[in-house]
Write an enzyme that holds these catalytic residues in place. Structure first.
Site, PDB file in Angstrom:
ATOM      1  N   ASN A 113       0.850  -1.195   0.000  1.00 46.28           N
ATOM      2  CA  ASN A 113       0.000   0.000   0.000  1.00 46.28           C
ATOM      3  C   ASN A 113       0.883   1.242   0.000  1.00 46.28           C
ATOM      4  OD1 ASN A 113      -2.751   1.280   0.605  1.00 46.28           O
ATOM      5  ND2 ASN A 113      -1.458   2.133   2.218  1.00 46.28           N
ATOM      6  N   GLU A 141      -1.272   0.935  -4.806  1.00 43.97           N
ATOM      7  CA  GLU A 141      -1.346   2.208  -5.543  1.00 43.97           C
ATOM      8  C   GLU A 141      -0.179   2.404  -6.513  1.00 43.97           C
ATOM      9  OE1 GLU A 141      -1.953   2.121  -2.184  1.00 43.97           O
ATOM     10  OE2 GLU A 141      -3.716   3.345  -1.715  1.00 43.97           O
ATOM     11  N   ASP A 150      -1.604  21.914   9.751  1.00 47.39           N
ATOM     12  CA  ASP A 150      -2.291  20.925   8.915  1.00 47.39           C
ATOM     13  C   ASP A 150      -2.941  21.583   7.712  1.00 47.39           C
ATOM     14  OD1 ASP A 150      -3.171  18.453   8.052  1.00 47.39           O
ATOM     15  OD2 ASP A 150      -3.548  17.759  10.077  1.00 47.39           O
TER      16      ASP A 150
HETATM   17  C1  LIG Z   1       0.692  15.873   1.294  1.00 52.26           C
HETATM   18  C2  LIG Z   1      -0.128  14.909   2.088  1.00 52.26           C
HETATM   19  C3  LIG Z   1       0.160  14.687   3.413  1.00 52.26           C
HETATM   20  C4  LIG Z   1      -0.577  13.772   4.164  1.00 52.26           C
HETATM   21  N1  LIG Z   1      -0.227  13.516   5.447  1.00 52.26           N
HETATM   22  C5  LIG Z   1      -0.858  12.523   6.136  1.00 52.26           C
HETATM   23  C6  LIG Z   1      -0.405  12.165   7.444  1.00 52.26           C
HETATM   24  O1  LIG Z   1       0.522  12.748   7.996  1.00 52.26           O
HETATM   25  N2  LIG Z   1      -1.039  11.138   8.069  1.00 52.26           N
HETATM   26  C7  LIG Z   1      -2.077  10.454   7.495  1.00 52.26           C
HETATM   27  O2  LIG Z   1      -2.580   9.504   8.096  1.00 52.26           O
HETATM   28  N3  LIG Z   1      -2.543  10.809   6.269  1.00 52.26           N
HETATM   29  C8  LIG Z   1      -1.949  11.816   5.578  1.00 52.26           C
HETATM   30  N4  LIG Z   1      -2.377  12.167   4.319  1.00 52.26           N
HETATM   31  C9  LIG Z   1      -3.592  11.554   3.745  1.00 52.26           C
HETATM   32  C10 LIG Z   1      -3.416  10.185   3.246  1.00 52.26           C
HETATM   33  O3  LIG Z   1      -2.173   9.795   2.800  1.00 52.26           O
HETATM   34  C11 LIG Z   1      -4.412   9.832   2.139  1.00 52.26           C
HETATM   35  O4  LIG Z   1      -5.653  10.293   2.431  1.00 52.26           O
HETATM   36  C12 LIG Z   1      -4.336   8.377   2.018  1.00 52.26           C
HETATM   37  O5  LIG Z   1      -3.479   8.135   0.958  1.00 52.26           O
HETATM   38  C13 LIG Z   1      -5.647   7.671   1.864  1.00 52.26           C
HETATM   39  O6  LIG Z   1      -5.326   6.389   1.482  1.00 52.26           O
HETATM   40  P1  LIG Z   1      -5.885   5.076   2.168  1.00 52.26           P
HETATM   41  O7  LIG Z   1      -7.361   5.221   2.073  1.00 52.26           O
HETATM   42  O8  LIG Z   1      -5.230   4.087   1.257  1.00 52.26           O
HETATM   43  O9  LIG Z   1      -5.386   4.962   3.534  1.00 52.26           O
HETATM   44  C14 LIG Z   1      -1.674  13.094   3.565  1.00 52.26           C
HETATM   45  C15 LIG Z   1      -1.968  13.323   2.231  1.00 52.26           C
HETATM   46  C16 LIG Z   1      -1.216  14.225   1.498  1.00 52.26           C
HETATM   47  C17 LIG Z   1      -1.559  14.433   0.048  1.00 52.26           C
END
Ligand SMILES: Cc1cc2nc3c(=O)[nH]c(=O)nc-3n(C[C@H](O)[C@H](O)[C@H](O)COP(=O)(O)O)c2cc1C
Length: 438
Positions: A139, A199, A246
Site C-alpha cells: 500500500n 497504488e 495541517d
Molecule cells: C501531502 C499529504 C500529506 C498527508 N499527510 C498525512 C499524514 O501525515 N497522516 C495520514 O494519516 N494521512 C496523511 N495524508 C492523507 C493520506 O495519505 C491519504 O488520504 C491516504 O493516501 C488515503 O489512502 P488510504 O485510504 O489508502 O489509507 C496526507 C496526504 C497528502 C496528500
C-alpha cells in the site's frame, strides 16, 4: 520520471526560480517557498546540508496537467482511467534511488525542513510511505514524520488509513519512506482506494514507472524517487507528534503517535529533497484532486449528467465540493448533493451548479456566488444531513468523534423558469482593435 529531469525542463522553460545563495533548512527555505508560491524553486546551496532542495513543484492543476501533457479538464478522466486500469510496474535490480547507500543512519545530514516556528521539530512532509501486510499486499500512503533523534522519527498515522489498519493488525510494520517523487507516484499515493489495491499500479497506469526491492525491508519501492528511508513503524512505541500546521492552515494538536525507527538511508547521487509546505497549495492539490474522480463517479452512477467536479481551495481543498451538472430532472441537484457526500466522506459543504457556471471562479464575475445568490432558495434547495462523522481536519467538528453537520446547496435553476430570467445578460461583442487599436 526522475524529479531532476522535470526540474531541468522547468529551468529550460524559464519556469524555475533558482536560489544559489546560502540558505538554511531551518525556517528559511519554507519562508521563501511560502513567499513566492506557486513558483517552483530549486535551492542549490544549503548552509546546513550537502543536498539540494526543491519545492512548489506541483502547486496547481495546470502544473500537474503540463507534467502529464494533458489539459486540466482531462485530469479527472485520466485519474479515473488509471484507477480502473491499473498495471504492474516493471521491476528492476538497479535503481537510481539506491545509487548511494549509507552505512549508518544520521538524519541530521538530510535537509529535513523546519517549516514554522511553532513546529515540534524538523518534518518530512512529502514522504510517500510504502508498507505491506501479509493479506493485503503493498500500500502507499502519505504520512508526515517529525525527527526526534539521529535515527528516529514519529509518524502521524490517521485512524482508518490502510497503513493504520496494517499497524493495528501486525503491531510493527516495515516501511520505506520515499521522498522526491514525480506526480504519478504522489497522486497515486493520495488516492483512497479499496484496501488491497497497490497504488503503485495506479501510478504505473498514469505514467510507466519502475520499482526496485528495498535494501533492508521486503518492499518494492519507486525506483526513481530521490531518497528512501527504510525501517519500521512500531504501534506501541509512542512519542509526542506536533505541533504542526495541517491542511486547514491551523495548528494541529500534539498527539501520541507511533515511532518510526530508521535503519537504512539510500538516495540518488546529487539527490534533490522535495519540500512540501503544509497547508499550502501543493498539499491542498494533492489532498483534494484525487477525490474529484470518486465524487464524479458517484454522481454519474446515479444517472446524472455530471460535467465536472472541483474540490475548491477556499475549503482547504478538502471540505468544500463544487459539482457542475447538466440538469435533466428537477431533483437532480439534491440527488447530486447526496452522491457527492458518498464520493468524499470528509466533505462538509457541497454546491451543485448548472453548466453555464465556472466552478473554478476563474473570471472576475464570481460565478459560484452569483449562482448561489440568484438560483438558490433555502426552503427547497438546501439539504441538511443529520450529524455524521466528517473530517478530522475540521477544527469545528466535534473533537474525537469528528461529528459534524453536513449540508448541500442546489444552485441550479429550475427547469420550468415560469417566465423568470436566470441567465446573465450578454453584451454586444465588438472588435476591440477597431476602437482601441493594437
Ligand atoms: C501531502 C499529504 C500529506 C498527508 N499527510 C498525512 C499524514 O501525515 N497522516 C495520514 O494519516 N494521512 C496523511 N495524508 C492523507 C493520506 O495519505 C491519504 O488520504 C491516504 O493516501 C488515503 O489512502 P488510504 O485510504 O489508502 O489509507 C496526507 C496526504 C497528502 C496528500
Amino acid at each position: 520520471m526522475i524529479l531532476e529531469k522535470y526540474i531541468n525542463k522547468l529551468r529550460e522553460d524559464n519556469k524555475l526560480t533558482v536560489v544559489s545563495r546560502s540558505i538554511s533548512k531551518n525556517l528559511e527555505i519554507a519562508g521563501v517557498l511560502s513567499a513566492i508560491e506557486p513558483k517552483p524553486v530549486l535551492f542549490e546551496n544549503l548552509s546546513d546540508s550537502d543536498f539540494r532542495v526543491a519545492g512548489n513543484l506541483f502547486c496547481t492543476k495546470s502544473q500537474i496537467a503540463d507534467y502529464f501533457g494533458i489539459r486540466t479538464e482531462d485530469i479527472i478522466p485520466t485519474l479515473t482511467k488509471a484507477i480502473e486500469n491499473r498495471s504492474v510496474p516493471e521491476e528492476v535490480t538497479e535503481a537510481t534511488c539506491q545509487e548511494v547507500v549509507h552505512d549508518g543512519v544520521d538524519l541530521s545530514q538530510l535537509p529535513i525542513l523546519v517549516h514554522n516556528e511553532i513546529d515540534g521539530g524538523p518534518y518530512i512532509s512529502s514522504g510517500v510511505v510504502v508498507a505491506a501486510d501479509p493479506d493485503y499486499g503493498q500500500n502507499l500512503d502519505f504520512h508526515r514524520a517529525m525527527q526526534i533523534g539521529e535515527n528516529r522519527m514519529v509518524a502521524r498515522v490517521v485512524q482508518g488509513r490502510d497503513f493504520h489498519r496494517f499497524l493495528e493488525k501486525n503491531g510493527e510494520v516495515d516501511v520505506a519512506f520515499c521522498i522526491g517523487n514525480a506526480p504519478e507516484v504522489l497522486i497515486a499515493a493520495a488516492t483512497s482506494v479499496e484496501t488491497g489495491i497497490n497504488e503503485l499500479e495506479i501510478a504505473n497506469a498514469l505514467q510507466p514507472i519502475k520499482v526496485v526491492r528495498a535494501k533492508t525491508v521486503d518492499l518494492l519501492i519507486p525506483a526513481e524517487c530521490e531518497f528512501v528511508l527504510e525501517g519500521r513503524v512500531i504501534l506501541d512505541e509512542k512519542h509526542d507528534e506536533g505541533p504542526f500546521i495541517d491542511l486547514t492552515e491551523t495548528v494541529d494538536v500534539v498527539r501520541q503517535e507511533p515511532v518510526f525507527e530508521v535503519k537504512k538511508i539510500t538516495h540518488r547521487k546529487n539527490a534533490i529533497w522535495q519540500g512540501l509546505l503544509p497547508g499550502h497549495a501543493e498539499h491542498k492539490i494533492l489532498m483534494g484532486m484525487p477525490r474529484e474522480p470518486t465524487v464524479y463517479k458517484k454522481v454519474k452512477d446515479l444517472g446524472i449528467d455530471v460535467i465536472d467536479v472541483n474540490i475548491t481551495p477556499g475549503g482547504s481543498s478538502w471540505l468544500h465540493v463544487a459539482v457542475k451538472i447538466r440538469k435533466k430532472y428537477e431533483d437532480d441537484g439534491l440527488k447530486a448533493i447526496e452522491a457527492a457526500f458518498a464520493g468524499h466522506h470528509s466533505a462538509k459543504h457541497v454546491w451543485i451548479y448548472d453548466e453555464d457556471i465556472d466552478i473554478y471562479d476563474r473570471q472576475s464575475r464570481y460565478d459560484r456566488e452569483w449562482a448561489f445568490a440568484t438560483r438558490f432558495q433555502a426552503d427547497v434547495d438546501l439539504l441538511i444531513k443529520d450529524k455524521e462523522p466528517g473530517s478530522s481536519l475540521d477544527p469545528s467538528a466535534e473533537s474525537g468523534t469528528k461529528l459534524t453537520t453536513k449540508c448541500g446547496f442546489d444552485c441550479t435553476k429550475p427547469l420550468e423558469t415560469e417566465g423568470k430570467s436566470y441567465e446573465r445578460a450578454k453584451f454586444p461583442s465588438v472588435d476591440l482593435k477597431k476602437f482601441l487599436g493594437e
